[in-house]
Design an enzyme around this catalytic site. Sequence first.
Site, PDB file in Angstrom:
ATOM      1  N   GLU A 329      27.802 -59.410  -9.582  1.00  0.00           N
ATOM      2  CA  GLU A 329      27.765 -58.117  -8.976  1.00  0.00           C
ATOM      3  C   GLU A 329      26.711 -57.218  -9.220  1.00  0.00           C
ATOM      4  OE1 GLU A 329      30.832 -54.680  -7.325  1.00  0.00           O
ATOM      5  OE2 GLU A 329      31.379 -56.149  -9.044  1.00  0.00           O
ATOM      6  N   HIS A 330      26.961 -56.853 -10.638  1.00  0.00           N
ATOM      7  CA  HIS A 330      26.027 -55.870 -11.550  1.00  0.00           C
ATOM      8  C   HIS A 330      25.241 -56.972 -12.557  1.00  0.00           C
ATOM      9  CE1 HIS A 330      29.419 -53.610 -10.003  1.00  0.00           C
ATOM     10  NE2 HIS A 330      28.746 -52.734  -9.838  1.00  0.00           N
TER      11      HIS A 330
END
Length: 443
Positions: A329-330
């Site tokens: 996601e990050h």
Amino acid sequence: MQPTNFNTLINWQQCSEEQQKALLSRPAINASERITATVSDILDRVKAEGDSALRDFSQRFDHVQVADIRITASEIAAASARLSDDVKHAMAQAVRNIEIFHNAQKMPVVDVETQPGVRCQQITRPIASVGLYIPGGSAPLPSTVLMLGTPARIAGCQRVVLCSPPPIADEILYAAQLCGIQEVFQIGGAQAIAAMAFGSESVPKVHKIFGPGNAYVTEAKRQVSQRLDGAAIDMPAGPSEVLVIADSGATPAFIAADLLSQAEHGPDSQVILLTPDAAIAQAVAVEVEQQLALLSRADIARQALESSRLIVTNDLQQCIDISNAYGPEHLILQIRQPEEIIDQIDNAGSVFMGDWSPESAGDYASGTNHVLPTYGYTSTYSSLGLADFVKRMTVQQLTPQGLLGLASTIETLAQAEQLTAHKNAVTLRVTALNNALTAVNKE
């Protein structure tokens, strides 16, 4: 090879292929049969009983008796008055940056002539009505209001509805006001998703629902998105996650802070460090323990670390390959010259380049959106943006000459697919054009 805690350094090269696959596995998020059944019942009751069911569920799940489901303008104004100027200024700065970034995402009209007399366009229109779900819980999330409400406003959505569990924090109400959201309702959980999907006496039905939530909210969004009488949703949701790629020049304290900022989101969050430098990995492990002791949500972060990883690789290229396989996601690139490898990054929700780009910047105020695909969905889904609040339409216009130039192609393909009516729709027009041309020539 399953580490028991975040202090265990794992040498990627010494793991079997099966062990490597296990290391990149995520905490299970499959809804239990109980959650699925409970959510289904909630949806059916809200659809059938409307506000009555919403009040009942607020009493049962939130332990709050709700008289008026909708928050009044005076209540929003009062909440705004209670907030400090520092918080207001911080939100205003965040909104400015979010506006700049999302305004830049406006899509120009595509208008081309594919061949003489054949004009094709692509135009966009805002989704007429959208619903924003903002979780409640131990800490308010006004940043999520800004991340959802700002692009909805820029897109031109005619109706923006916001739901959040009672009592709604002042920060959330002020953020809603800042985004121009006037319809705010104090309902939470799966019942809020049901209200926005089906409508009730108080809550209007919307076309698309956005926002994060717990397992019940996630399951409710999944179910309404699969019902013909439901609503579309932004994207599948899973636990929050971050992957950091670090070289020997990275600062262990920075890495640890970034890992913990994700771990404190929830016990099912996952954080991963990839580095070719074992000394950096060990130093990060020490920093994590030291910083963890100072966190207000240390217990939550510690639980998340149980399913997290410190992985030592052969080289930086192997870090990139592993990251692309995981699809975080990050993704934080705490390496020298990160711009030299960004073209090799294929799967990530949002990328943070260099030592001075903490994940927190994207979470709050850099301007990018913090609503991101998780759980490996980065291979097919994008970070939330203006495009999620609009829809595309194609337009075509053919002149008589354009149709004549394309007619044989259409007729041949229609005949190949045995779709006679498709062919006739062209043949009849061609005949009419030829007849008209013949009549003109006779004159």
